[in-house]
Design an enzyme around this catalytic site. Structure first.
Site, short mmCIF file in Angstrom:
data_model
loop_
_atom_site.label_atom_id
_atom_site.label_comp_id
_atom_site.label_asym_id
_atom_site.label_seq_id
_atom_site.Cartn_x
_atom_site.Cartn_y
_atom_site.Cartn_z
N GLY A 180 0.77 -1.25 0.00
CA GLY A 180 0.00 0.00 0.00
C GLY A 180 0.79 1.29 0.00
O GLY A 180 0.21 2.35 -0.21
N GLU A 190 4.03 -6.58 1.88
CA GLU A 190 3.63 -6.97 0.52
C GLU A 190 3.64 -5.77 -0.43
O GLU A 190 2.62 -5.40 -1.00
CB GLU A 190 2.21 -7.56 0.55
N ARG A 214 3.36 -1.50 -5.78
CA ARG A 214 3.54 -0.26 -6.53
C ARG A 214 4.88 0.43 -6.21
O ARG A 214 5.55 0.95 -7.10
CB ARG A 214 2.40 0.69 -6.17
N CYS A 257 -12.63 2.47 -29.35
CA CYS A 257 -13.94 3.09 -29.57
C CYS A 257 -14.69 3.32 -28.26
O CYS A 257 -15.72 2.68 -28.00
CB CYS A 257 -14.75 2.23 -30.51
N1 LLP Z 1 -1.38 -7.01 -0.71
C1 LLP Z 1 -2.69 -7.14 -1.02
C2 LLP Z 1 -3.50 -8.10 -0.28
C3 LLP Z 1 -3.25 -6.33 -2.02
O1 LLP Z 1 -4.54 -6.47 -2.31
C4 LLP Z 1 -2.43 -5.42 -2.72
C5 LLP Z 1 -2.99 -4.58 -3.79
C6 LLP Z 1 -1.06 -5.34 -2.38
C7 LLP Z 1 -0.58 -6.14 -1.36
C8 LLP Z 1 -0.11 -4.41 -3.07
O2 LLP Z 1 -0.45 -3.10 -2.88
P1 LLP Z 1 0.54 -1.92 -3.36
O3 LLP Z 1 1.81 -2.00 -2.53
O4 LLP Z 1 0.83 -2.13 -4.78
O5 LLP Z 1 -0.24 -0.69 -3.10
N2 LLP Z 1 -5.00 -1.51 -9.75
C9 LLP Z 1 -4.85 -0.48 -8.74
C10 LLP Z 1 -4.20 -1.01 -7.49
C11 LLP Z 1 -4.94 -2.18 -6.89
C12 LLP Z 1 -4.26 -2.71 -5.67
C13 LLP Z 1 -4.85 -4.00 -5.25
N3 LLP Z 1 -4.21 -4.62 -4.15
C14 LLP Z 1 -4.08 0.68 -9.35
O6 LLP Z 1 -3.74 0.62 -10.53
O7 LLP Z 1 -3.85 1.68 -8.67
#
Ligand code: LLP
Length: 418
Positions: A239, A273, A276, A342
């Site tokens: 996150g 985890e 991004r 489109c």
């Molecule tokens: N762990 C779990 C259980 C998650 O659901 C997610 C992301 C992460 C870790 C990784 O989160 P990060 O560190 O990447 O924030 N498609 C969206 C983002 C969806 C995130 C879903 N879960 C976007 O393009 O912004």
């Protein structure tokens, strides 16, 4: 910090000219910087060096096999959410004892697959799933290590589609149900409750929501200890946000420091985890300008990349910086950068100030390394783009461009049977 920069009027990915890469591999093209991936992983992982921890890269952000291998070679574990991601992680050589499996809808065959691989643990999101895992583990003669995903009801102050830790979200269990869940987990024969898990949302630009969630979880852990449970793992999800535009998210070191202060004296292995923050700014998508046209009220730059290649602007109205690959110093104008699909929602940017570019020129769409290619599709029967990893002065084709034959390969059988 990343390694896409202009030198002598040309955009470089590490030591290679982006123009040359597009000449070789075509457009639109995803370009990743190996050095940036390594740097981001190292910065994140070392921020937790004061804790017993495991950094499980979130595969959904960018699941290219070579990226998974690059990170696994640096000691990363993986956070997966499907049997497909498990398959990828194992194919890339990830150690299964470093894999955690989240997601609200694990299928029976996926659970069996993960048990067969002997992954570190399942992050369980409902009582029904807990029972299902117990049943399957019993059938295959194994014990499943699990955490329950707790929904701490914390507002991450991010886009509503990617906020997951509020009570109204479909994810995890509220604290009361979790207590019941752990009681059940303790009784179930083929379940070993070893951890607690939470993930409150994505693209967070402040540490406070994480700390608020952590506070609730540590209090909850005390209850579990009192119940006689030996909780050894604390999974805090992903996150941490990145800079797309003007955001100023905390540096991983500040994030690590804040968590270390709370967790230093706890006998817990901390799992993180990140997705991004590792991948986002380690990739760009390059696209070629096809046409420009001036409408009565708007000017459009029509490019060959579209919402099927990068859906984030269309889906979340998210901002991706766009710039010329070879800047020519022309006057700026306000334009919509749109693709060939489109749909009026097919845009990479709206109302963007850009130099007046012309046909055949290349634009770089920045911060496209996470949730870029992984969310791409074949909509409008567009073959998916190629992915290239640049490592110093080497370019590795990490995924070849799809062909028209690829587009129809899974359907051809039907022509014979009809
Ligand atoms: N762990 C779990 C259980 C998650 O659901 C997610 C992301 C992460 C870790 C990784 O989160 P990060 O560190 O990447 O924030 N498609 C969206 C983002 C969806 C995130 C879903 N879960 C976007 O393009 O912004």
């Amino acid at each position: 910090m990343h390694f896409f920069e202009h030198r002598d009027g040309e955009l470089y990915a590490e030591n290679l000219r982006v123009t040359d890469l597009v000449e070789e591999f075509g457009s639109p093209l995803y370009i990743y910087s190996a050095k940036t991936f390594r740097r981001h992983f190292e910065a994140f992982d070392s921020a937790f060096s004061g804790l017993d921890h495991l950094t499980c890269y979130s595969v959904k952000a960018n699941s290219n096999l070579c990226i998974l291998k690059l990170l696994a070679d640096m000691g990363a574990g993986m956070d997966i959410v499907s049997g497909g991601e498990l398959h990828r992680a194992l194919a890339a050589g990830v150690d299964p004892s470093k894999i955690v499996y989240s997601g609200v809808g694990k299928r029976a065959y996926e659970i069996e697959q993960a048990l067969a691989a002997d992954i570190l643990m399942f992050n369980v999101e409902s009582l029904a799933e807990l029972e299902k895992i117990d049943e399957i583990a019993g059938l295959v003669g194994k014990t499943a290590r699990i955490s329950l995903r707790i929904n701490p009801d914390v507002d991450p102050k991010t886009h509503p589609y990617i906020a997951t830790g509020l009570k109204k979200a479909k994810f995890g269990l509220d604290i009361e149900s979790s207590l019941e869940g752990y009681k059940k987990a303790k009784e179930l024969k083929h379940i070993d409750p070893v951890g607690i898990d939470c993930h409150i949302g994505s693209q967070l630009t402040s540490i406070d929501p994480f700390l608020e969630a952590l506070d609730k979880i540590m209090a909850f852990r005390d209850k579990l200890t009192a119940m006689g449970l030996d909780i050894r793992y604390l999974d805090l999800g992903g996150g941490l946000g990145i800079t797309y535009d003007e955001e100023e998210p905390p540096h991983p070191s500040a994030f690590g420091e804040a968590l270390t202060q709370v967790l230093a004296d706890q006998s817990l292995k901390v799992i993180l985890e990140p997705g991004r923050v590792i991948a986002g700014n380690a990739g760009i998508m390059v696209t070629e300008v096809l046409y420009t046209k001036g409408g009565e009220t708007k000017e459009f730059v029509i490019v060959d990349g579209a919402m099927n290649d990068l859906v984030r602007p269309s889906l979340y109205d998210s901002f991706h910086r766009i710039g010329e690959v070879t800047p020519k110093g022309r006057p700026e104008r306000v334009v919509d950068v749109v693709g060939p699909i489109c749909e009026s929602g097919d845009f990479l940017a709206r109302g963007r100030t850009l130099p007046g570019v012309g046909s055949g020129e290349l634009l770089a769409v920045y911060s496209a390394g996470a949730y870029g290619f992984t969310m791409s599709s074949n909509y409008n029967s567009r073959p998916r783009a190629a992915e290239v990893i640049v490592d110093g002065d080497q370019a590795h084709l990490a995924r070849r461009r799809e062909t028209y034959e690829d587009l129809i390969a899974c359907e051809k059988g039907c022509l014979d049977s009809m």
